[in-house]
Design an enzyme around this catalytic site. Sequence first.
Site, mmCIF file in Angstrom:
data_model
loop_
_atom_site.group_PDB
_atom_site.id
_atom_site.type_symbol
_atom_site.label_atom_id
_atom_site.label_comp_id
_atom_site.label_asym_id
_atom_site.label_seq_id
_atom_site.Cartn_x
_atom_site.Cartn_y
_atom_site.Cartn_z
ATOM 1 N N HIS A 412 0.817 -1.213 0.000
ATOM 2 C CA HIS A 412 0.000 0.000 0.000
ATOM 3 C C HIS A 412 0.851 1.264 0.000
ATOM 4 O O HIS A 412 0.628 2.198 -0.788
ATOM 5 C CB HIS A 412 -0.929 -0.009 1.220
ATOM 6 C CG HIS A 412 -1.781 1.218 1.329
ATOM 7 N ND1 HIS A 412 -1.362 2.358 1.994
ATOM 8 C CD2 HIS A 412 -3.010 1.493 0.843
ATOM 9 C CE1 HIS A 412 -2.312 3.276 1.911
ATOM 10 N NE2 HIS A 412 -3.325 2.775 1.222
ATOM 11 N N CYS A 733 -3.875 -4.157 -13.788
ATOM 12 C CA CYS A 733 -3.689 -2.927 -13.012
ATOM 13 C C CYS A 733 -2.756 -3.123 -11.818
ATOM 14 O O CYS A 733 -2.738 -2.302 -10.907
ATOM 15 C CB CYS A 733 -5.034 -2.382 -12.536
ATOM 16 S SG CYS A 733 -5.962 -3.514 -11.486
#
Length: 785
Positions: A412, A733
């Site tokens: 993240h 993606c």
Amino acid sequence: MSKHPYIRWFEEIHKEDIPLVGGKGANLGELINGGVKVPPGFCVTAKAYSDFIEESNLDKYILESINGLDIDNNYQLQQTSAEIRSVIMDTDILEPIDKEIREAYAQFQRNLQVDDLYVAVRSSATAEDLPEASFAGQQDTYLEIEGVEEVIHHIKKCWASLWTARAIYYREQQDFNHFDVSLSAVVQKMVNSKKAGVLFTSNPINEDHNQMMINASWGLGESVVSGMVSPDEYIVDKRDNSVIEKHIATKNFLIVKNEKAVGTTKVAVKEFLGEDLVTEQCLTETEINQLSTDALRIEELYNSPQDIEWAIDTDTNELYILQARPITTLTKEEPNVIEEAQKETSRVSLVRGLPASPGTGSGKVRKIKDITEVSKVEEGDILVTIMTNPDMMPAMKKAAAVVTNEGGRTCHAAIVSREFGIPCIVGSNNATEVLSEGMEVTVDATRGVVYQGILEDKQEETKKAEPSAIEQINLHQLAPITGTKVYMNLGEPDLIGKYKDLPFDGIGLMRTEFIFTHLVGAHPMYLLKNGEEQFFIEKMAEGITKVAQDIYPKPIVVRLSDFRSNEFRGLKGGEEVEPIEANPMIGWRGVSRYISPEYEEGFRLECRAIKKVREEYGLINVWTMLPFVRTTWEVERVKEIMAEEGLKQDQQFKIWIMAEVPSVVFQAEDFAQLVDGFSIGSNDLTQLILGSDRDSGILNTMGYFDERNPAVKQAIKTLIHAAHKHDKTVSICGQGPSLYPEFTEFLIQEGIDSVSINPDTVADTRRLVASVEQRLILNSVRNSK
């Protein structure tokens, strides 16, 4: 001097001969006369090109073709370019020029005492490789060309390449008169290189003039220059030629002479050289030293930083310099604050980790554990934490840099930092222990090091204040046309203003999590409980509209919420409604949440926000993506809910699903009959196929988390082929295409329809995609002969 007007041998050329032989030719002549070992050759002068154009009346034709040309009309530009190049190739070369080239090639064979002479034919524009204007990459180069007929044919191809769409556009942008730029063709003996690459005599990443950067790989240097492989990288101290840093890459491919046709071909390293060499260091210490020594000599010769292409011959083990040109991307040299600081004190390294988002940031350390401490981070602080989560995004946006204990390049912190353009180091293991609250540090996220004290270079401040290349020109016009669409990932709506002029074809992944945390700030079910559902709809619609309007009519694929339960608990009211799960990564998330009684009404709010954007604002370029899909029956149910909320799947409104759970791969044909497209979430897919936690710094460091794993690639290949059987589109993606050029090449070879990557890699990825597509087309043509 040569008695021939159209030929000059390298020994007859000097650096002032740019008008005659172009920048590349002049540099080669200067090098060879300066005692640098350069493969021999000759130049077909710019006069040959000019006489060919004028005496064949092509100048009039070209002038008429480009008169009134709208270079911003891409179709018109491409069509005009193709017509000009076709006419040049179809026009016979002038007899005197033809005669001199044939005589020179025959003399070249006699000089080298070879019958089967292989050469490189390179373009050398008369305005290229100047300090004030780089024409690098605007014209073409052809390798492993044999025989005078092929040489003449490829010289004409070089001439024609002066009229590619990108070259026409570039000259217009740089205010060059089209007919003031001419072209010489360089004919140079091919080096049968076992290893080759590029060297910069000033570090192009941090612009440190005391460092050199060497990139190296197996075979011909084309693989490095084109970005086909991730090369070995060596950072060398210019003062003593010592290696400061080295990064040994996995080199899966190399370029070699095509034994079956003219030119070159790509082969697998493990098949051509042996599997051991895939990960083996290319250069020996002796070769690095020799290469560095020669590079310093060349820099001294020109008295400016140089971009040098080199090769080491397979047969003789000799190092050759193939070409050199000034580095035109460096800013003017200013006093280096870091360097000055080092004169007064030692540069102390405190923490090392994985460089995840490049750049440098300095400030005071602010250590935070969770959302309750986010407010501690002020503008310009260094955010230090075990691992970031979506709750921390407002703090990340303020930070000068981010450092985490855990995580790999796909975690993240890495993804969001790259998107925000924030320097970030992950997987440091001990940052929260070593870095104390309030400590002043400098984060070098290009190298993955945190230093003690404020050592930030003033050059960085200058760069921040100056308009970026994105602000100065429209990159769409410079970007190559690709058959594979290049989409961009986006999370924070406000960033679209920064990135909207990048050369992307749409938003392939817009994450809604930032809208939830930053614009809404509360759990959807909490808002429903308090009668504030309209607030949620308005805020979500506001964030999506901002992006959709700025890129209209390009598509924007909005991924509906994919919070895990632990992340949802961080929103206001979340603790009241969210369970505590032992493993939320594979728990109640994605579509399973949408169709459950506990959250269905919250999902309906998301649907109403999408409907508002499409119907009230007319932004029909907004599509949706369903995350973490596991079964076909849940897709059927969620589509029913969406239809009830006015989001009925049709030609105007497309529904994609994320392919990140292996079950989607195994049942790809079944899923293909329910949706319009797939987007491969390679991070989660890799994690679930390999059983490797993508946030584990330990596993990342050990190489377990890698999208290039054969099992992951097989899954992707299976999905693409199954989807295409039903005419459904496939995108990707994850971080793979942004990090690994060879992975991008694999995707294109298998037929992927689009790639969606982070903003910082859009331009490079588009160029990579274009080069791969062109190579595939070229190989197809060659193999059909």
